[in-house]
Enzyme design. Structure first.
Site, PDB file in Angstrom:
ATOM      1  N   GLY A 196       1.244  -0.865  -0.118  1.00  0.00           N
ATOM      2  CA  GLY A 196      -0.428   0.124  -0.227  1.00  0.00           C
ATOM      3  C   GLY A 196       0.700   0.916   0.377  1.00  0.00           C
ATOM      4  N   THR A 197       1.945   1.145   0.146  1.00  0.00           N
ATOM      5  CA  THR A 197       3.331   2.345   0.736  1.00  0.00           C
ATOM      6  C   THR A 197       3.436   2.844  -0.285  1.00  0.00           C
ATOM      7  OG1 THR A 197       3.389   2.163   3.467  1.00  0.00           O
ATOM      8  CG2 THR A 197       5.068   3.340   1.255  1.00  0.00           C
ATOM      9  N   GLN A 232      -7.475  -0.580   3.892  1.00  0.00           N
ATOM     10  CA  GLN A 232      -8.480  -1.230   5.569  1.00  0.00           C
ATOM     11  C   GLN A 232      -9.130  -1.696   4.868  1.00  0.00           C
ATOM     12  OE1 GLN A 232      -7.331  -2.556   8.343  1.00  0.00           O
ATOM     13  NE2 GLN A 232      -5.214  -1.473   8.209  1.00  0.00           N
ATOM     14  N   SER A 245      -3.530  -4.042  -0.229  1.00  0.00           N
ATOM     15  CA  SER A 245      -2.327  -4.159  -0.126  1.00  0.00           C
ATOM     16  C   SER A 245      -2.490  -5.353   0.809  1.00  0.00           C
ATOM     17  CB  SER A 245      -1.679  -3.568   1.698  1.00  0.00           C
ATOM     18  OG  SER A 245      -0.649  -4.453   2.188  1.00  0.00           O
ATOM     19  N   HIS A 269      -1.065  -8.281   2.668  1.00  0.00           N
ATOM     20  CA  HIS A 269      -1.089  -8.975   3.743  1.00  0.00           C
ATOM     21  C   HIS A 269      -2.106  -8.029   5.216  1.00  0.00           C
ATOM     22  CE1 HIS A 269       0.489  -5.267   6.841  1.00  0.00           C
ATOM     23  NE2 HIS A 269       1.087  -4.696   5.441  1.00  0.00           N
ATOM     24  N   CYS A 325       5.860   6.518  19.746  1.00  0.00           N
ATOM     25  CA  CYS A 325       7.046   6.404  20.656  1.00  0.00           C
ATOM     26  C   CYS A 325       8.384   7.932  19.412  1.00  0.00           C
ATOM     27  CB  CYS A 325       7.372   6.095  21.464  1.00  0.00           C
ATOM     28  SG  CYS A 325       8.840   6.014  22.405  1.00  0.00           S
TER      29      CYS A 325
END
Length: 387
Positions: A70-71, A177, A197, A199, A326
């Protein structure tokens, strides 16, 4: 118990896809561009998978381009359109895009492109009126995510696509999605580009696809031998593509029944947790991915972030995810929740539970019970600290 509720991050590769990959590795290992028997066997496997992926979208096979995921599909659209213009133009994206869209958009902005980031409401939905007002004569592309991975909201893609195209702009949607979870018919949907995508629908990682409507120009983003209609050069990963094809075909066959089953389980989990005052549901409950449940955690100690809850549930054998990130040791609020108007504190306390083919009612009930216990224990500890 081991319960996996992070299917929006990735899905386990289904056995049928693994079998197809194994067959391609052992029987169709030739280069699909070669003219001899070995090459043609690989080419047959490749084109069979193209038919299977096209079937998931009701597209023509030559409208499907295989990518690494997808990226790459998202990047390929934004960069492939931008390279057609000698001078910067105008681009519109939503403010809740996946980084695979928002980061290329920011890069183009640094190159002089004008980028409009569409606002969204508290549920994460784009108002079509905002798109209508944002369009300009130099708008060349609009990109709006179909189903938001963090909060589950499904956008009014049909309406948004009609608005963009009626104003002369191309329309792209990241459907990573949504594919395999909700019906997609590109003969009825006003999209020019759509990203997939493997996966995310029980196929292997490292492979995806881009739907490009016939007749729409796109410059290549990888140059070389001219594979994939000249847009994405490089010898195709036939085993991964074979697994993707089988996963796509089975997803299409199972879609209606599985979407209904997941919706029931999703609503069951929302209901089981509705009495927990510390959980604030996020996203749109009506316009929502069938497998998706998400919350912000409220009224607790500041150290109980979304990531802390993920770690505690993991100790109990349950996999979920958090929207916060993070960076350099400092927890950053979720950009999606921030765009939806949540405070910085709440935007660090988002959690997501996403269901899949293996999820059962027992999984739902056990997870709800464990999550309640985790939150109640954290509240008791916070109250003890305050005293």
């Amino acid at each position: 118990m081991q319960i996996y509720l992070d299917h929006s991050a990735t899905t386990p590769t289904r056995p049928e896809a693994i079998a197809a990959m194994t067959e391609a590795l052992t029987e169709a290992w030739g280069n699909p561009s070669s003219l001899h028997h070995w090459g043609q066997k690989a080419a047959t496997t490749l084109e069979t998978a193209r038919l299977q992926v096209a079937g998931l979208l009701n597209a023509e096979p030559d409208e499907i381009l295989f990518t690494s995921g997808g990226t790459e599909s998202n990047n390929g659209v934004l960069m492939g359109i931008a390279r057609q213009y000698e001078t910067p133009q105008h681009l519109i994206v939503s403010s809740v895009e996946h980084p695979a869209v928002s980061e290329p958009a920011r890069w183009l902005e640094k190159q002089g492109w004008r980028v409009t980031y569409l606002p969204i409401d508290r549920c994460g939905r784009v108002n079509p009126r905002d798109l209508q007002e944002a369009l300009r004569p130099d708008t060349v592309l609009v990109s709006v995510i179909y189903g938001q991975s963090e909060v589950g909201t499904v956008q009014p893609i049909r309406v948004l696509g009609d608005i963009a195209r009626s104003n002369g702009a191309l329309f792209h949607t990241d459907a990573v999605q949504v594919a395999g979870r909700l019906p997609i018919d590109v003969q009825q949907l006003p999209v020019d580009f759509l990203s997939l995508s493997s996966h995310k629908l029980y196929g292997p990682k490292g492979i995806g696809a881009l739907y490009r409507r016939s007749g729409v120009e796109l410059l290549p983003w990888l140059s070389g031998g001219g594979q994939e209609m000249g847009l994405r050069s490089g010898t195709q990963a036939v085993p991964n593509i074979a697994g993707f094809g089988v996963a796509a075909e089975l997803a299409m066959q199972e879609l209606e029944a599985e979407a209904q089953r997941l919706t029931r389980l999703r609503d069951r989990l929302f209901d089981r947790l509705s009495s927990v005052s510390m959980l604030l549901p996020t996203g749109d409950r009506t316009h929502r991915l069938p497998h998706h449940v998400s919350f912000c955690v409220t009224d607790t100690h500041e150290r109980l972030t979304g990531k802390a809850i993920v770690r505690q549930l993991n100790l109990a054998g349950i996999a979920i995810s958090s929207g916060s990130a993070c960076h350099s040791g400092k927890l950053a609020p979720s950009p999606v929740l921030s765009a939806m108007g949540y405070s910085e504190a709440l935007a660090k306390r988002g959690i997501r539970l996403t269901l899949g083919r293996s999820t059962t009612e027992a999984d739902i009930d056990w997870t709800a019970m464990v999550l309640k216990q985790v939150l109640e224990r954290s509240r008791s500890m916070a109250e003890a600290v305050r005293r």
